[in-house]
Design a protein around this motif. Sequence first.
Motif, PDB file in Angstrom:
ATOM      1  N   ILE A  61      17.011  -4.315   2.733  1.00 36.03           N
ATOM      2  CA  ILE A  61      16.794  -5.524   1.943  1.00 36.03           C
ATOM      3  C   ILE A  61      15.363  -6.031   2.131  1.00 36.03           C
ATOM      4  N   GLU A  62      14.869  -5.946   3.353  1.00 31.76           N
ATOM      5  CA  GLU A  62      13.486  -6.362   3.627  1.00 31.76           C
ATOM      6  C   GLU A  62      12.509  -5.541   2.773  1.00 31.76           C
ATOM      7  N   HIS A  63      12.731  -4.244   2.694  1.00 34.29           N
ATOM      8  CA  HIS A  63      11.895  -3.365   1.863  1.00 34.29           C
ATOM      9  C   HIS A  63      12.006  -3.760   0.382  1.00 34.29           C
ATOM     10  N   HIS A  64      13.225  -3.968  -0.068  1.00 32.43           N
ATOM     11  CA  HIS A  64      13.492  -4.319  -1.469  1.00 32.43           C
ATOM     12  C   HIS A  64      12.811  -5.650  -1.833  1.00 32.43           C
ATOM     13  N   ILE A  65      12.940  -6.631  -0.959  1.00 31.73           N
ATOM     14  CA  ILE A  65      12.299  -7.934  -1.190  1.00 31.73           C
ATOM     15  C   ILE A  65      10.789  -7.760  -1.300  1.00 31.73           C
ATOM     16  N   GLY A  66      10.237  -6.922  -0.429  1.00 29.85           N
ATOM     17  CA  GLY A  66       8.796  -6.661  -0.472  1.00 29.85           C
ATOM     18  C   GLY A  66       8.355  -6.114  -1.817  1.00 29.85           C
ATOM     19  N   GLU A  67       9.140  -5.202  -2.370  1.00 31.92           N
ATOM     20  CA  GLU A  67       8.788  -4.615  -3.667  1.00 31.92           C
ATOM     21  C   GLU A  67       8.912  -5.629  -4.800  1.00 31.92           C
ATOM     22  N   GLU A  68       9.865  -6.526  -4.691  1.00 31.24           N
ATOM     23  CA  GLU A  68      10.005  -7.543  -5.738  1.00 31.24           C
ATOM     24  C   GLU A  68       8.928  -8.622  -5.630  1.00 31.24           C
ATOM     25  N   GLU A  69       8.598  -9.009  -4.406  1.00 34.34           N
ATOM     26  CA  GLU A  69       7.717 -10.164  -4.210  1.00 34.34           C
ATOM     27  C   GLU A  69       6.242  -9.823  -3.996  1.00 34.34           C
ATOM     28  N   GLN A  70       5.913  -8.542  -3.891  1.00 33.25           N
ATOM     29  CA  GLN A  70       4.526  -8.151  -3.633  1.00 33.25           C
ATOM     30  C   GLN A  70       3.579  -8.814  -4.630  1.00 33.25           C
ATOM     31  N   ARG A  71       2.495  -9.377  -4.104  1.00 32.37           N
ATOM     32  CA  ARG A  71       1.511 -10.031  -4.967  1.00 32.37           C
ATOM     33  C   ARG A  71       0.887  -9.023  -5.916  1.00 32.37           C
ATOM     34  N   MET A  72       0.622  -9.428  -7.098  1.00 30.57           N
ATOM     35  CA  MET A  72      -0.038  -8.653  -8.144  1.00 30.57           C
ATOM     36  C   MET A  72       0.828  -7.513  -8.709  1.00 30.57           C
ATOM     37  N   GLU A  73       1.291  -6.613  -7.845  1.00 30.46           N
ATOM     38  CA  GLU A  73       1.983  -5.403  -8.317  1.00 30.46           C
ATOM     39  C   GLU A  73       3.501  -5.498  -8.269  1.00 30.46           C
ATOM     40  N   GLY A  74       4.044  -6.470  -7.569  1.00 29.79           N
ATOM     41  CA  GLY A  74       5.488  -6.567  -7.406  1.00 29.79           C
ATOM     42  C   GLY A  74       6.202  -6.852  -8.719  1.00 29.79           C
ATOM     43  N   MET A  75       7.506  -6.653  -8.696  1.00 33.00           N
ATOM     44  CA  MET A  75       8.308  -6.856  -9.896  1.00 33.00           C
ATOM     45  C   MET A  75       8.171  -8.282 -10.441  1.00 33.00           C
ATOM     46  N   PHE A  76       8.224  -9.269  -9.560  1.00 30.74           N
ATOM     47  CA  PHE A  76       8.147 -10.655 -10.019  1.00 30.74           C
ATOM     48  C   PHE A  76       6.792 -10.948 -10.653  1.00 30.74           C
ATOM     49  N   ALA A  77       5.714 -10.452 -10.027  1.00 35.04           N
ATOM     50  CA  ALA A  77       4.367 -10.671 -10.567  1.00 35.04           C
ATOM     51  C   ALA A  77       4.239 -10.000 -11.937  1.00 35.04           C
ATOM     52  N   GLN A  78       4.761  -8.790 -12.049  1.00 36.92           N
ATOM     53  CA  GLN A  78       4.700  -8.084 -13.338  1.00 36.92           C
ATOM     54  C   GLN A  78       5.511  -8.812 -14.409  1.00 36.92           C
TER      55      GLN A  78
END
Length: 169
Positions: free
Chosen positions: A108-125
């Motif tokens: 989950i920690e890895h998954h959250i990182g991919e969603e929340e990553q600045r600029m490139e993460g899912m949420f930013a996109q």
Amino acid sequence: MADTKQDAIALLKADHRTVEDLFEQFEKATGDGKKQKIALQICLELTVHAQIEEEIFYPACEGKIDEDLLKEAYVEHDGAKVLIAEIEAGAPSDEFYDAKVSVLSEQIEHHIGEEEQRMEGMFAQARKAGLDMDALGDQLRARKQELIAGYKAGGLAKPETTTLTAVQV
């Protein structure tokens, strides 16, 4: 309710903080009863969160964000669902119970990182793509309340995987 003004990303991030806190509580917990109560709360939170993302947020992102990132998110959810099913079926006295919760936490920690990553993460996109985060937030919140009410009344449903075909959960 305090979260009525949250947009989709704020709501999903708040869910992330909730499960991170629960995993921390689990690590510190002593006694099988307390551990199981926290573990089952983690399972509930993650089941509801994955379901609202898969039903509402991810479909809204289709064609608007990196396709590989979206596919990975579905697979990561399915991996988590397998562990959630194992944790729900088990008990803290089981040999691998704590290990399963620990591995779930890492996934989950890895998954959250991919969603929340600045600029490139899912949420930013998704934000960059111009999705209506307020409207999505309203949909996510309504579905989340509906699911929680249903699960409190009848228990968690058996997890359904989107991407795993060779294995029945």
